[in-house]
Design a protein around this motif. Structure first.
Motif, mmCIF file in Angstrom:
data_model
loop_
_atom_site.group_PDB
_atom_site.id
_atom_site.type_symbol
_atom_site.label_atom_id
_atom_site.label_comp_id
_atom_site.label_asym_id
_atom_site.label_seq_id
_atom_site.Cartn_x
_atom_site.Cartn_y
_atom_site.Cartn_z
ATOM 1 N N GLU A 3 1.598 3.444 -6.771
ATOM 2 C CA GLU A 3 0.953 2.586 -5.784
ATOM 3 C C GLU A 3 1.605 1.213 -5.778
ATOM 4 O OE1 GLU A 3 -3.394 2.506 -5.743
ATOM 5 O OE2 GLU A 3 -3.281 0.325 -5.862
ATOM 6 N N GLU A 5 1.496 -2.881 -3.605
ATOM 7 C CA GLU A 5 0.694 -3.757 -2.749
ATOM 8 C C GLU A 5 1.532 -4.960 -2.324
ATOM 9 O OE1 GLU A 5 -3.944 -4.625 -3.167
ATOM 10 O OE2 GLU A 5 -2.752 -5.833 -4.564
ATOM 11 N N THR A 41 -3.315 -7.848 3.366
ATOM 12 C CA THR A 41 -2.910 -7.220 2.110
ATOM 13 C C THR A 41 -2.777 -5.725 2.361
ATOM 14 O OG1 THR A 41 -4.058 -8.904 0.794
ATOM 15 C CG2 THR A 41 -3.511 -6.827 -0.299
ATOM 16 N N THR A 43 -1.796 -1.968 0.973
ATOM 17 C CA THR A 43 -1.641 -1.100 -0.195
ATOM 18 C C THR A 43 -1.095 0.249 0.255
ATOM 19 O OG1 THR A 43 -3.539 -2.159 -1.259
ATOM 20 C CG2 THR A 43 -2.795 -0.058 -2.175
ATOM 21 N N ALA A 102 5.942 -2.483 0.510
ATOM 22 C CA ALA A 102 5.227 -1.681 -0.481
ATOM 23 C C ALA A 102 5.847 -0.296 -0.647
ATOM 24 C CB ALA A 102 3.753 -1.573 -0.090
#
Length: 275
Positions: A3, A5, A41, A43, A102
């Motif tokens: 993952e 961000e 933001t 992700t 990301a």
């Protein structure tokens, strides 16, 4: 694959011109605007099937889909933002750029910043949702877009300024409808405003040039005009966000005029990965 961000600042355009090209990475706009600490933001999580959400609501964003396709990534993309969508804050561009940054990290694509900005910029141009937000959001501050296109073609300068920003949103406008129509009047107004700011690169000059552009390009709505007049009468400085039913001010003018605006600051650093 892990993952990742990223944060991308919002972007309020004060004025712009339109430059078309068969290559979407070379197309874009000249103009100037403010990047905001209120942003998006993003992700990214590897997934078996691609999905895109903004503020926990499933959305269709062609620019994000194009970025994922270009980077050959299947992922869940989640954007969180306090900014209203479709109101002149560059949310689509922020989603595209945040996704590129990301995905590059999460999927170990090993591309440079300029390569990622180029991909996101081209994707947004193709989607018809913006022409200069991505390159401005990548830089931060108060960028002046002297030449159009992605990083390999454009030329950026900036007004060396920081400080608070207020904004008051009344509704949405379609960027695609404006930039796909007859833009001769808009382009001429944008060139005059750009010349003014290049000659005097200050925030006050930028605000005057932005109001001049909104008026000469005939983009002011009666509701927006009324709010700007209220701010002016209160001794403040305000203009219209391009393209949205939004008024922004740099000096507390909206508050002084009796409105209850959202407040943030000029973003100092531009788009970046988060820990």
């Amino acid at each position: 694959m892990t993952e990742a961000e990223a944060f991308v600042p919002g972007h309020v355009t004060g004025f712009f011109t339109i430059h078309r090209d068969d290559d979407p990475t070379k197309a874009g706009s000249q103009g100037a605007g403010l990047t905001l600490t209120d942003g998006v933001t993003v992700t990214v999580r590897p997934a078996e099937e691609t999905s895109v959400r903004c503020n926990d609501v499933p959305v269709e964003m062609d620019a994000v889909e194009t970025v994922l396709d270009t980077l050959q990534a299947t992922a869940r993309v989640d954007g969180q933002t306090p900014l209203p969508i479709g109101s002149g804050f560059g949310v689509s561009g922020a989603m595209a750029l945040g996704t590129a940054l990301a995905v590059n990290d999460a999927f170990d694509r090993r591309l440079s910043e300029n390569e990622l900005v180029t991909i996101a910029h081209g994707a947004e141009v193709q989607a018809g949702t913006g022409l200069g937000d991505v390159v401005a959001q990548a830089r931060g501050g108060v960028p002046i877009r002297l030449e159009p296109g992605g990083p390999q073609d454009n030329l950026l300068d900036a007004i060396p300024a920081r400080g608070p920003v207020e904004y008051h949103t009344l509704g949405e406008l379609s960027t695609e409808e404006v930039i796909s129509g007859d833009t001769d009047l808009l382009d001429q107004a944008g060139k005059r405003s750009l010349s003014r700011v290049v000659e005097e690169p200050t925030l006050s000059s930028f605000m005057r040039a932005s109001r001049q552009f909104a008026r000469e390009a005939e983009l002011l709505t009666p509701e927006i005009r009324e709010v700007i007049l209220d701010v002016n009468e209160a001794g403040g400085d305000a203009s219209m966000a391009m393209l949205g039913e939004t008024v922004f001010s740099i000096d507390g003018g909206l508050s002084a005029a009796g409105y209850d605006p959202s407040t943030c600051r000029i973003d100092p650093t531009g788009a970046r990965l988060l820990d």
